[in-house]
Design an enzyme around this catalytic site. Structure first.
Site, PDB file in Angstrom:
ATOM      1  N   THR A  91       7.799  -0.518   8.144  1.00 38.86           N
ATOM      2  CA  THR A  91       8.188   0.876   8.375  1.00 38.86           C
ATOM      3  C   THR A  91       7.783   1.217   9.801  1.00 38.86           C
ATOM      4  O   THR A  91       6.597   1.385  10.090  1.00 38.86           O
ATOM      5  CB  THR A  91       7.491   1.820   7.370  1.00 38.86           C
ATOM      6  OG1 THR A  91       7.743   1.338   6.044  1.00 38.86           O
ATOM      7  CG2 THR A  91       8.033   3.233   7.500  1.00 38.86           C
ATOM      8  N   LYS A 164      14.335   5.216   5.356  1.00 32.25           N
ATOM      9  CA  LYS A 164      12.985   4.888   4.870  1.00 32.25           C
ATOM     10  C   LYS A 164      11.992   6.024   5.159  1.00 32.25           C
ATOM     11  O   LYS A 164      11.214   6.431   4.284  1.00 32.25           O
ATOM     12  CB  LYS A 164      12.519   3.575   5.522  1.00 32.25           C
ATOM     13  CG  LYS A 164      11.080   3.182   5.230  1.00 32.25           C
ATOM     14  CD  LYS A 164      10.823   2.905   3.773  1.00 32.25           C
ATOM     15  CE  LYS A 164       9.341   2.635   3.530  1.00 32.25           C
ATOM     16  NZ  LYS A 164       9.001   2.661   2.110  1.00 32.25           N
ATOM     17  N   LYS A 233       0.715   7.216   9.338  1.00 36.63           N
ATOM     18  CA  LYS A 233       1.611   6.658  10.363  1.00 36.63           C
ATOM     19  C   LYS A 233       3.060   7.029  10.057  1.00 36.63           C
ATOM     20  O   LYS A 233       3.819   7.452  10.940  1.00 36.63           O
ATOM     21  CB  LYS A 233       1.405   5.134  10.381  1.00 36.63           C
ATOM     22  CG  LYS A 233       2.346   4.316  11.232  1.00 36.63           C
ATOM     23  CD  LYS A 233       3.465   3.629  10.468  1.00 36.63           C
ATOM     24  CE  LYS A 233       3.080   2.666   9.383  1.00 36.63           C
ATOM     25  NZ  LYS A 233       4.195   2.069   8.662  1.00 36.63           N
TER      26      LYS A 233
HETATM   27  P1  NAP Z   1      -1.189  -4.344   5.155  1.00 38.00           P
HETATM   28  O1  NAP Z   1      -1.596  -4.876   3.837  1.00 38.00           O
HETATM   29  O2  NAP Z   1      -2.155  -3.508   5.936  1.00 38.00           O
HETATM   30  O3  NAP Z   1      -0.726  -5.584   6.074  1.00 38.00           O
HETATM   31  C1  NAP Z   1      -0.461  -5.396   7.437  1.00 38.00           C
HETATM   32  C2  NAP Z   1      -0.032  -6.703   8.068  1.00 38.00           C
HETATM   33  O4  NAP Z   1       0.164  -6.472   9.485  1.00 38.00           O
HETATM   34  C3  NAP Z   1      -1.076  -7.840   7.954  1.00 38.00           C
HETATM   35  O5  NAP Z   1      -0.393  -9.067   7.863  1.00 38.00           O
HETATM   36  C4  NAP Z   1      -1.806  -7.714   9.294  1.00 38.00           C
HETATM   37  O6  NAP Z   1      -2.438  -8.904   9.688  1.00 38.00           O
HETATM   38  C5  NAP Z   1      -0.651  -7.416  10.207  1.00 38.00           C
HETATM   39  N1  NAP Z   1      -1.063  -6.824  11.488  1.00 38.00           N
HETATM   40  C6  NAP Z   1      -1.656  -5.616  11.683  1.00 38.00           C
HETATM   41  N2  NAP Z   1      -1.869  -5.417  13.007  1.00 38.00           N
HETATM   42  C7  NAP Z   1      -1.407  -6.535  13.639  1.00 38.00           C
HETATM   43  C8  NAP Z   1      -1.320  -6.918  15.010  1.00 38.00           C
HETATM   44  N3  NAP Z   1      -1.751  -6.110  16.005  1.00 38.00           N
HETATM   45  N4  NAP Z   1      -0.795  -8.131  15.304  1.00 38.00           N
HETATM   46  C9  NAP Z   1      -0.338  -8.944  14.311  1.00 38.00           C
HETATM   47  N5  NAP Z   1      -0.392  -8.640  12.997  1.00 38.00           N
HETATM   48  C10 NAP Z   1      -0.901  -7.434  12.670  1.00 38.00           C
HETATM   49  O7  NAP Z   1       0.152  -3.449   5.058  1.00 38.00           O
HETATM   50  P2  NAP Z   1       1.260  -3.445   3.893  1.00 38.00           P
HETATM   51  O8  NAP Z   1       0.847  -2.476   2.861  1.00 38.00           O
HETATM   52  O9  NAP Z   1       1.626  -4.842   3.550  1.00 38.00           O
HETATM   53  O10 NAP Z   1       2.475  -2.761   4.704  1.00 38.00           O
HETATM   54  C11 NAP Z   1       3.235  -3.476   5.662  1.00 38.00           C
HETATM   55  C12 NAP Z   1       4.384  -2.594   6.137  1.00 38.00           C
HETATM   56  O11 NAP Z   1       5.204  -2.259   5.011  1.00 38.00           O
HETATM   57  C13 NAP Z   1       3.955  -1.270   6.761  1.00 38.00           C
HETATM   58  O12 NAP Z   1       4.843  -0.933   7.798  1.00 38.00           O
HETATM   59  C14 NAP Z   1       4.083  -0.290   5.614  1.00 38.00           C
HETATM   60  O13 NAP Z   1       4.287   1.027   6.083  1.00 38.00           O
HETATM   61  C15 NAP Z   1       5.288  -0.845   4.878  1.00 38.00           C
HETATM   62  N6  NAP Z   1       5.371  -0.596   3.424  1.00 38.00           N
HETATM   63  C16 NAP Z   1       4.273  -0.672   2.627  1.00 38.00           C
HETATM   64  C17 NAP Z   1       4.395  -0.449   1.266  1.00 38.00           C
HETATM   65  C18 NAP Z   1       3.193  -0.473   0.331  1.00 38.00           C
HETATM   66  O14 NAP Z   1       3.272   0.093  -0.778  1.00 38.00           O
HETATM   67  N7  NAP Z   1       2.094  -1.129   0.684  1.00 38.00           N
HETATM   68  C19 NAP Z   1       5.661  -0.186   0.703  1.00 38.00           C
HETATM   69  C20 NAP Z   1       6.772  -0.174   1.543  1.00 38.00           C
HETATM   70  C21 NAP Z   1       6.623  -0.382   2.911  1.00 38.00           C
HETATM   71  P3  NAP Z   1      -3.960  -9.234   9.212  1.00 38.00           P
HETATM   72  O15 NAP Z   1      -3.821  -9.832   7.846  1.00 38.00           O
HETATM   73  O16 NAP Z   1      -4.448 -10.174  10.225  1.00 38.00           O
HETATM   74  O17 NAP Z   1      -4.703  -7.923   9.210  1.00 38.00           O
END
Ligand code: NAP
Length: 290
Positions: A91, A164, A233
């Site tokens: 997102t 989204k 965010k």
């Molecule tokens: P998350 O668990 O916090 O995972 C974030 C990912 O981004 C991890 O792989 C992290 O790596 C990586 N990352 C963060 N900063 C980085 C950087 N500077 N360089 C390289 N890698 C980096 O987040 P999530 O819940 O999976 O969500 C991921 C995306 O999907 C977001 O945009 C979120 O808004 C969207 N989303 C989430 C959901 C939900 O319910 N969770 C649903 C729909 C959409 P590390 O492992 O090294 O920290």
């Protein structure tokens, strides 16, 4: 297909696992490489750099925010200029989606998703795809592996991001409405669980009320399926889009501040549904378990 997957967080790890399960040749990369261990055990290959995961047909990214996507795409050993079609599931802002569409060497598809980690694990996400239709066609087998349905939003990639962000704003608005209604009922002596049963069994049967309603009834804000700072965010990105397009969204300002309040009071590790806790705190109701 030969596919790379970058970003193995709460969502990405489950999505990549479903690609492996579906029989695709999957190469993964994550900033913290240990998160790839389980996937490598099931047959995925671990790439040393993001660019190494973008040498096949498609590379999918599922990263926290704009800064993470920029680092992986435009940073050292990034995927910019790699031959694979870049499918962005994160997102992110409208502005970054535009930049990615304009600069991607192998072509760009914007494909944010609806659904929390359990839906990702079950391969039941909703994929919101926009970009060149031939590219979206090429990616369809991958979307089928991670999701239950793909919605096509047209040729202009950032349109998917606008859908989204609009949807996430509506989720937060529903969370706020449920929290206020449950607080009113509870202060008046009606059990909040009973209220939810009545409302979801009558006029409010939509998945969003059921899924988030249960979380809010139980105050189940830890561990976070979707962390509150990521939700904040998204509200900030929606606000930037509202400014850009001249849309007046007073409710957006309220739910964004409720998230700020939840993070300040409850901490950064809570789910974004903890925006509901701001209503509870303000009304003098303690969270369950506290
Ligand atoms: P998350 O668990 O916090 O995972 C974030 C990912 O981004 C991890 O792989 C992290 O790596 C990586 N990352 C963060 N900063 C980085 C950087 N500077 N360089 C390289 N890698 C980096 O987040 P999530 O819940 O999976 O969500 C991921 C995306 O999907 C977001 O945009 C979120 O808004 C969207 N989303 C989430 C959901 C939900 O319910 N969770 C649903 C729909 C959409 P590390 O492992 O090294 O920290």
């Amino acid at each position: 297909m030969k596919v790379g997957f970058i970003g193995l967080g709460n969502m990405g790890a489950a999505m990549a696992a479903n690609l492996v399960e579906a029989g695709h040749d999957v190469t993964v990369w994550n900033r913290s490489p240990d998160k790839a261990d389980a996937l490598v055990e099931t047959g995925a290959t671990l790439a040393q750099y993001p660019a190494d995961a973008a040498q096949g047909d498609v590379v999918m990214t599922m990263l926290a925010d704009d800064a993470a996507v920029e680092a992986v795409v435009f940073g050292e050993h990034g995927i910019a200029g790699a031959p694979a079609i870049h499918v962005s599931h994160s997102t992110i802002s409208i502005a970054l989606a535009e930049r990615l569409a304009a600069t991607s060497g192998g072509g760009f598809v914007s494909a944010p998703v609806f659904g929390r980690p359990p839906a990702a694990e079950a391969g039941q996400l909703f994929v919101i795809a926009a970009g060149d239709s031939a590219l979206v066609d090429a990616c369809q087998p991958l979307f089928d592996a991670i999701g239950q349905r793909t919605f096509r939003i047209g040729d202009t990639a950032p349109a998917a991001n606008l859908v989204k962000l609009s949807g996430n704003f509506m989720i937060m608005a529903a969370v706020e409405a449920m929290a206020e209604a449950m607080t009113l009922a509870e202060k008046g002596g009606v059990d909040r669980k009973l209220l939810l049963e009545v409302l979801t069994g009558t006029l409010f049967g939509a998945p969003i009320y059921r899924t988030y309603g249960e979380i809010i009834v139980e105050d189940r804000f830890r561990p976070a399926g979707f962390a509150a700072p990521l939700g904040l965010k998204d509200m900030t990105l929606a606000d930037a889009a509202a400014t850009r397009y001249g849309a007046v969204m007073p409710l957006l300002g309220i739910v964004r501040d409720q998230l700020r309040s939840a993070i300040a009071v409850d901490g950064e590790d809570v789910d974004w549904a903890a925006a509901a806790s701001s209503v509870r705190h303000a009304s003098g109701i303690a969270l369950k378990g506290q």
